[in-house]
Design a protein around this motif. Structure first.
Motif, PDB file in Angstrom:
ATOM      1  N   THR A  74       4.546  -3.090  -9.792  1.00 13.18           N
ATOM      2  CA  THR A  74       3.271  -2.153  -9.208  1.00 13.18           C
ATOM      3  C   THR A  74       1.578  -2.142  -8.726  1.00 13.18           C
ATOM      4  O   THR A  74       1.366  -1.346  -8.463  1.00 13.18           O
ATOM      5  CB  THR A  74       2.999  -1.127  -9.041  1.00 13.18           C
ATOM      6  N   ALA A  75       1.743  -3.096  -9.820  1.00 14.81           N
ATOM      7  CA  ALA A  75       0.018  -3.143 -10.164  1.00 14.81           C
ATOM      8  C   ALA A  75      -0.667  -3.989  -9.184  1.00 14.81           C
ATOM      9  O   ALA A  75       0.313  -5.322  -8.937  1.00 14.81           O
ATOM     10  CB  ALA A  75      -0.869  -3.493 -10.967  1.00 14.81           C
ATOM     11  N   TYR A  76      -1.676  -3.551  -8.596  1.00 11.59           N
ATOM     12  CA  TYR A  76      -2.811  -4.770  -7.360  1.00 11.59           C
ATOM     13  C   TYR A  76      -1.744  -4.756  -6.212  1.00 11.59           C
ATOM     14  O   TYR A  76      -2.052  -5.973  -5.400  1.00 11.59           O
ATOM     15  CB  TYR A  76      -3.001  -6.086  -8.117  1.00 11.59           C
ATOM     16  N   LEU A  77      -0.852  -4.028  -5.415  1.00 14.51           N
ATOM     17  CA  LEU A  77      -0.182  -4.272  -4.584  1.00 14.51           C
ATOM     18  C   LEU A  77      -1.187  -3.655  -3.550  1.00 14.51           C
ATOM     19  O   LEU A  77      -1.927  -3.268  -3.327  1.00 14.51           O
ATOM     20  CB  LEU A  77       0.422  -3.430  -4.226  1.00 14.51           C
ATOM     21  N   LYS A  78      -1.322  -4.592  -2.868  1.00 15.43           N
ATOM     22  CA  LYS A  78      -2.046  -4.906  -1.189  1.00 15.43           C
ATOM     23  C   LYS A  78      -1.837  -3.686  -0.527  1.00 15.43           C
ATOM     24  O   LYS A  78      -0.817  -2.809  -0.694  1.00 15.43           O
ATOM     25  CB  LYS A  78      -2.004  -6.028  -0.503  1.00 15.43           C
ATOM     26  N   PRO A  79      -2.838  -3.126   0.254  1.00 23.15           N
ATOM     27  CA  PRO A  79      -2.632  -1.730   0.780  1.00 23.15           C
ATOM     28  C   PRO A  79      -1.586  -1.800   1.988  1.00 23.15           C
ATOM     29  O   PRO A  79      -0.530  -1.076   1.764  1.00 23.15           O
ATOM     30  CB  PRO A  79      -3.986  -1.137   1.394  1.00 23.15           C
ATOM     31  N   ASP A  80      -1.177  -3.128   3.296  1.00 21.53           N
ATOM     32  CA  ASP A  80      -0.379  -3.085   3.646  1.00 21.53           C
ATOM     33  C   ASP A  80       1.302  -2.427   2.753  1.00 21.53           C
ATOM     34  O   ASP A  80       1.714  -2.437   3.408  1.00 21.53           O
ATOM     35  CB  ASP A  80      -0.783  -4.393   4.219  1.00 21.53           C
ATOM     36  N   SER A  81       1.600  -4.024   1.718  1.00 25.62           N
ATOM     37  CA  SER A  81       2.327  -3.203   0.913  1.00 25.62           C
ATOM     38  C   SER A  81       2.775  -2.612   0.692  1.00 25.62           C
ATOM     39  O   SER A  81       3.983  -1.807   0.579  1.00 25.62           O
ATOM     40  CB  SER A  81       2.783  -4.849   0.023  1.00 25.62           C
TER      41      SER A  81
END
Length: 235
Positions: A84-91
């Protein structure tokens, strides 16, 4: 049919966003088209499906697909997030939409044994880990997940390209997904013209994600594929 390099795809994605087409809109269509692919391959709704997602935009395609598959009768579905770290905003946007649904979501780094067991037992694995921005061989948890997917007995469907395969030359520097089917997006990639790329991609389908023709023409005139009525074609 026109096949794009990773640089051309990067430019097309940039032009689409610059013109006002949001990444999450393209993810929405990518996810929706997975339902059509399941129908074309006559995958029954009673199978167990595991969607394995990375942190980038390709992971967002898998999250979108999970919602659409569930809504279309694939109730035995689970999601494994690499992290869950560094997930892109759209994801994150698509992940939030899933939170109210009865879909198990596991984080691989926190639930390795349970995740590996789900992968091993799945009838269908939707692989949504690494896209065309691959930088060297897959590492750490990405490499582990690819190995577990390849070792499983379930049918493997990759989004866009099989993770770990170079989008331009089809080479595999480390571990790479061996897909039975690949649902590529917007344009076929150069790897599908190579012997190794073809072998690792399996059957290839191409999905329309809403990019208008005039933007394709900025890549190469006439490069937009002739999509059919349901927006997905077999290559």
């Amino acid at each position: 049919m026109y096949h794009a390099t990773s640089k051309k795809m990067e430019k097309l994605d940039f032009l689409a966003v610059e013109a006002g087409l949001q990444i999450r809109q393209m993810m929405e269509l990518a996810g929706y088209h997975m339902v059509a692919l399941f129908a074309k391959q006559e995958i029954s709704t009673d199978v167990s499906v595991v969607v394995v997602c990375g942190r980038g935009n390709k992971g967002g395609d898998g999250l979108s697909a999970s919602r659409h598959l569930f809504n279309n009768g694939y109730q035995n579905i689970s999601i494994i997030l690499e992290s869950t770290a560094y997930l892109k905003p759209d994801s994150i946007h698509h992940l939030k939409l899933l939170k109210g649904m009865d879909i198990p979501i596991l984080v691989y780094s926190e639930n390795r044994k349970e995740s590996e067991l789900k992968i091993a037992k799945a009838d269908v694995l939707v692989e949504s880990l690494i896209g065309y921005h691959l930088d060297g061989a897959p590492r750490e948890d990405f490499a582990d997940l690819i190995s577990h997917i390849n070792d499983a007995n379930g049918r493997v469907i990759s989004y866009d390209i099989p993770s770990g395969v170079d989008a331009d030359n089809g080479n595999c520097e480390g571990v790479c997904i061996d897909a039975g089917t690949t649902l590529t997006l917007a344009l076929p990639k150069k790897l599908f013209e190579t012997q190794e790329g073809k072998r690792r991609s399996g059957l290839v389908y191409l999905a329309d994600i809403g990019i208008p023709s005039f933007l394709y023409d900025k890549i190469d005139v006439g490069s937009r594929p002739a999509f059919n009525g349901d927006g997905i074609i077999s290559l």
